[in-house]
Design a protein around this motif. Structure first.
Motif, short mmCIF file in Angstrom:
data_model
loop_
_atom_site.label_atom_id
_atom_site.label_comp_id
_atom_site.label_asym_id
_atom_site.label_seq_id
_atom_site.Cartn_x
_atom_site.Cartn_y
_atom_site.Cartn_z
N VAL A 97 0.92 -0.79 -0.29
CA VAL A 97 0.12 -0.38 0.17
C VAL A 97 0.88 0.87 0.13
O VAL A 97 1.88 1.45 0.97
CB VAL A 97 -0.63 -0.05 1.40
N SER A 98 0.67 2.18 -1.17
CA SER A 98 1.51 3.28 -0.52
C SER A 98 0.29 4.19 -0.24
O SER A 98 -0.69 4.49 0.68
CB SER A 98 1.20 4.46 -2.19
N ARG A 99 1.69 5.05 1.13
CA ARG A 99 0.90 5.30 2.50
C ARG A 99 1.54 7.13 1.45
O ARG A 99 1.29 7.67 0.95
CB ARG A 99 2.32 5.43 3.75
N LYS A 100 -0.10 7.69 2.58
CA LYS A 100 -0.79 8.86 2.00
C LYS A 100 -0.39 8.97 3.16
O LYS A 100 -0.27 9.29 4.69
CB LYS A 100 -2.10 8.71 2.86
N LEU A 101 0.13 11.07 2.76
CA LEU A 101 1.07 11.30 3.84
C LEU A 101 -0.42 12.38 4.77
O LEU A 101 -0.96 13.26 3.75
CB LEU A 101 1.90 12.45 2.97
N HIS A 102 0.19 13.27 5.83
CA HIS A 102 -0.26 13.51 6.64
C HIS A 102 -0.97 15.03 6.60
O HIS A 102 0.39 15.30 5.54
CB HIS A 102 -0.15 13.28 7.72
N ARG A 103 -1.56 15.87 6.72
CA ARG A 103 -1.35 17.65 6.29
C ARG A 103 -0.21 17.43 6.56
O ARG A 103 -0.02 18.59 5.84
CB ARG A 103 -2.47 18.14 6.71
N ILE A 125 6.53 19.97 3.10
CA ILE A 125 7.68 19.27 2.15
C ILE A 125 7.28 20.24 1.30
O ILE A 125 8.33 20.68 -0.10
CB ILE A 125 6.91 18.33 1.72
N THR A 126 5.68 21.65 1.20
CA THR A 126 5.56 22.28 0.25
C THR A 126 6.86 23.06 0.95
O THR A 126 7.25 24.40 0.28
CB THR A 126 3.63 22.77 0.79
N ILE A 127 6.44 23.82 2.19
CA ILE A 127 7.70 24.26 2.83
C ILE A 127 8.89 24.50 1.91
O ILE A 127 9.68 25.28 2.04
CB ILE A 127 7.72 25.02 4.52
N GLY A 128 9.05 22.96 2.45
CA GLY A 128 10.73 22.89 1.77
C GLY A 128 11.31 23.26 0.61
O GLY A 128 12.04 23.92 0.25
N CYS A 129 9.71 22.97 -0.34
CA CYS A 129 10.11 22.95 -2.02
C CYS A 129 10.40 24.56 -2.42
O CYS A 129 11.06 25.48 -3.02
CB CYS A 129 9.18 22.53 -2.25
N LEU A 130 9.21 25.01 -1.31
CA LEU A 130 9.75 27.02 -1.79
C LEU A 130 10.60 27.40 -0.86
O LEU A 130 11.80 28.47 -1.50
CB LEU A 130 8.35 27.31 -0.50
N LEU A 131 11.41 27.17 -0.41
CA LEU A 131 12.59 27.55 0.45
C LEU A 131 13.78 26.86 0.13
O LEU A 131 14.81 28.05 -1.04
CB LEU A 131 13.25 26.66 1.92
N PHE A 132 13.84 25.70 -0.75
CA PHE A 132 14.49 25.58 -1.80
C PHE A 132 14.82 26.35 -3.13
O PHE A 132 15.94 26.80 -3.54
CB PHE A 132 14.41 24.11 -2.88
N LEU A 133 13.78 26.50 -3.50
CA LEU A 133 13.34 27.65 -5.17
C LEU A 133 13.87 28.47 -4.46
O LEU A 133 14.61 29.00 -5.89
CB LEU A 133 11.70 26.55 -5.96
#
Length: 713
Positions: free
Chosen positions: A671-677, A683-691
């Protein structure tokens, strides 16, 4: 082919007409509308059939054709006063050339097909009609029920369909009724109560439905009532307790439910009581203590509970005691083992606290077949059991037995001690015995420290000791060269691909098999109670040329007598979905009446009971899909365990009598694990900081905007 068949039919018809004319011209001459009847062994004419009965005989012969085209089934003469004649007549000898009439039609096992002609009702003095064991089709003509002199009606073992005629009140002289092994549907008519002289009713192996008529309780002369293997439902009518001369009652393999009526305890002449493979609940009534003439008491494959009655030890005439597959508690009365005539004792799935062996040594005089499976038996096995004079079959599997296998068990024919805590093997296994000096035995899933080889322990050739518990533990924890996220097994079938899924070959016939890739294994154990099979019977592999991969899976299956284990090895840690594919391939045929059978077993995943009393036929089925059940499973140590276990419920005898678990395929997917909010937010914040960092670094290095500045100088 059709033309050849037509020729055969014409020849048969001509032959029949010739034979009929020949018989009429040799002792059955037609004279003034009558057929002369000769006395036995001479040429004296003693009477004549009426023209109506002679004509009815001709109609009967035309409708009852024979599949045997070389020999007409009826012997000469057509009608005889001989007691064993196929068509028997009686004549009134008080007058010269008195009238005669047909009194018996005995045409059993004559390879007859065709229909039963409605004109048979014209034989007003007919006492016996036996057309059993033929190939007759069509329905039972309602006109047959007007035969007021009929005493014996036997239409068993044909292909008759339709319903039993609703109005049976005309059969006022009927003693014997046998309609078994046909394809009759519908209810048992209430009007059967008008046949007050009935001694025997046999309706087994049909497709009758509805409830058992309360009116049966008024048949005060009834000795035998056999309704085995139909689709009858509802409760057992308490009115059956009024059949005080009843000796044989068989309600096996129906859909009856509710509690067993206390009134059945009034059947003090009862010798055989069969109630297996229904849905009965509650306790065995205390009133049954009066059934002291019982020879057979079979209630296996139900949902009965409570204590096993102590009065069973008083049934001194008992030869068969079938309690297997219920929910009983407590212990079996110690006196049971001392019953002087008991030959078969079958008990399973007993709890709180379970069964214990008699404390003192007992010697059953007649016991041949003993099953005490999954009964929570503790401690060591008494040595005296092997000394019982007639015992040849012993099943003590799935208990908590410890210590060693008694030396005295060497004389048995079959021995099952699977899944206990036994540690010591007897000398007849560890030493080199004579080839015929040990039983066929299954001792797997114990704690034996097996170090000997087949050369040193020739008993291992007939005794299945592997896998031991330690072997399974080592197999589960063995290091894997490669781990997987899925597993697909075509149970009982060849290797194949279904879409992107690769199903492994599973056609081995051994009781234990580790796959060549070492990433899965299976084992099975136990024995069928009645059916005789070999290992190859347990694997059904389709060989059709035009099968698609999907239909191949549908036609392949593996079955087992009692327990079937599958192990998934080398799987990644995580959550999985286990999909089990089922199809009731064996209990599905109308021609052998197995379609009324019930296959019921339990499903365990990772040692946990996830589905109790699974009936394959009751699994919801989507159009054009096999029946599937999906279960979640968690894998921590890399292994998955799937266990299918037959606890004794469902059909015990139903043809072909092969009960136990059955499965077509297994698919295990991660089963592919669903991510919590909050994980998504991080992950979103991390992606924004990386950009942002990437943008700042690009500006600093002049990768963005630098080209325009340089071009301006």
């Amino acid at each position: 082919m059709d033309s050849e068949l037509s020729v055969v039919l014409v020849i048969r018809l001509l032959f029949f007409n010739f034979l009929l004319l020949w018989q009429l011209g040799n002792g059955a001459k037609v004279n003034n509308g009558t057929t002369n009847i000769k006395a036995n062994g001479d040429n004296t004419t003693i009477g004549a059939l009426t023209d109506a009965e002679a004509r009815t005989l001709r109609l009967l012969f035309k409708s009852l054709q024979s599949r045997n085209t070389t020999q007409f089934p009826l012997s000469y003469p057509i009608c005889s006063t001989n007691m064993d004649a196929e068509i028997r007549c009686s004549c009134d000898n008080t007058k010269n050339r008195s009238a005669c009439w047909v009194t018996a039609i005995n045409l059993a096992s004559k390879m007859l097909d065709g229909l039963i002609h409605s004109s048979i009702s014209l034989f007003k003095n007919l006492r016996v009609l036996d057309l059993s064991s033929n190939f007759l089709t069509g329905s039972i003509p309602p006109s047959l029920t007007t035969l007021q002199s009929l005493r014996i009606l036997n239409l068993a073992d044909n292909n008759l369909d339709g319903t039993i005629p609703l109005n049976l009140s005309g059969l006022q002289s009927l003693r014997y009724l046998d309609l078994s092994r046909n394809k009759l549907t519908g209810p048992i008519p209430d009007s059967i109560s008008d046949c007050q002289y009935l001694n025997i009713i046999i309706l087994r192996l049909n497709f009758l439905n509805g409830t058992i008529p309360e009116a049966l309780g008024t048949l005060s002369s009834l000795n035998i009532l056999d309704l085995y293997s139909n689709s009858l439902s509802g409760h057992i009518p308490v009115e059956l307790g009024e059949l005080t001369v009843l000796q044989f009652l068989n309600l096996d393999d129906n859909n009856l439910d509710g509690e067993l009526p206390e009134e059945l305890g009034n059947l003090v002449d009862l010798q055989h009581l069969y109630l297996t493979a229904n849905k009965f609940t509650g306790r065995i009534p205390e009133t049954f203590d009066k059934l002291i003439h019982l020879e057979t008491f079979a209630v296996g494959g139900n949902y009965l509970s409570g204590q096993m009655p102590s009065y069973i030890g008083n049934w001194v005439n008992l030869t068969k005691l079938i309690l297997i597959g219920n929910n009983f508690e407590g212990n079996l009365p110690a006196e049971t083992f001392s019953l002087p005539k008991l030959q078969r004792l079958l008990v399973s799935d007993v709890s709180n606290p379970g069964i214990s062996f008699p404390k003192r040594e007992v010697i059953p005089e007649s016991l041949i077949y003993l099953v005490l499976r999954n009964c929570k038996i503790n401690g060591s096995i008494p040595e005296y059991i092997g000394k019982w004079p007639e015992l040849s079959y012993l099943d003590l599997s799935f208990n908590n037995l410890s210590g060693g296998v008694p030396e005295s068990f060497q004389k048995l024919n079959k021995l099952f001690l699977t899944s206990n805590e036994l540690t010591k093997l007897p000398s007849w296994i560890t030493k080199k015995p004579k080839p015929s000096s040990y039983p066929k035995a299954d001792l797997s899933y114990n704690n034996f420290n097996v170090k000997c080889t087949n050369e040193k322990c020739s008993g291992l050739a007939a005794v299945n000791i592997l896998p031991t518990r330690s072997f399974i533990d080592n197999m589960k924890t063995e290091k894997c060269y490669r781990k997987h996220n899925s597993l697909f097994i075509n149970c009982g079938g060849e290797e194949l691909n279904v879409g992107k899924d690769h199903y492994h070959n599973d056609t081995s016939t051994s009781s234990f098999n580790l796959s060549p890739s070492d990433d899965w294994a299976y084992s099975f154990s136990g024995d069928y109670l009645w059916a005789t099979v070999n290992a190859s019977t347990l694997v059904r592999n389709s060989t059709c040329k035009d099968c698609t991969p999907e239909t191949k899976i549908d036609n392949d299956f593996r079955l087992a007598p009692v327990s079937l284990m599958y192990y998934g090895l080398c799987l990644h840690k995580g959550k999985y979905i286990v999909t089990l594919h089922f199809s009731e391939t064996l209990y599905s045929k109308g021609e052998d009446h197995s379609i009324t059978g019930k296959r019921v077993f339990d499903v365990y995943i990772q040692g946990r009971l996830v589905k109790k009393d699974l009936n394959i036929k009751e699994i919801p089925e989507l159009q054009n899909e096999v029946r599937k059940l999906k279960f979640p499973a968690k894998i921590n140590e890399g292994s998955l365990e799937i266990k299918l276990f037959w606890a004794g419920k469902g059909s015990l005898y139903n043809p072909p009598g092969i009960n136990g678990p059955l499965i077509e395929a297994i698919s295990v997917t991660r089963v592919s694990r669903k991510l919590h909010r909050w994980e998504i937010a991080l992950i979103t914040i991390g992606c924004l900081l990386f950009l942002m960092l990437l943008l700042a670094f690009s500006l600093r290095m002049g990768w963005i905007g630098g080209r325009k500045l340089r071009s301006g100088h």
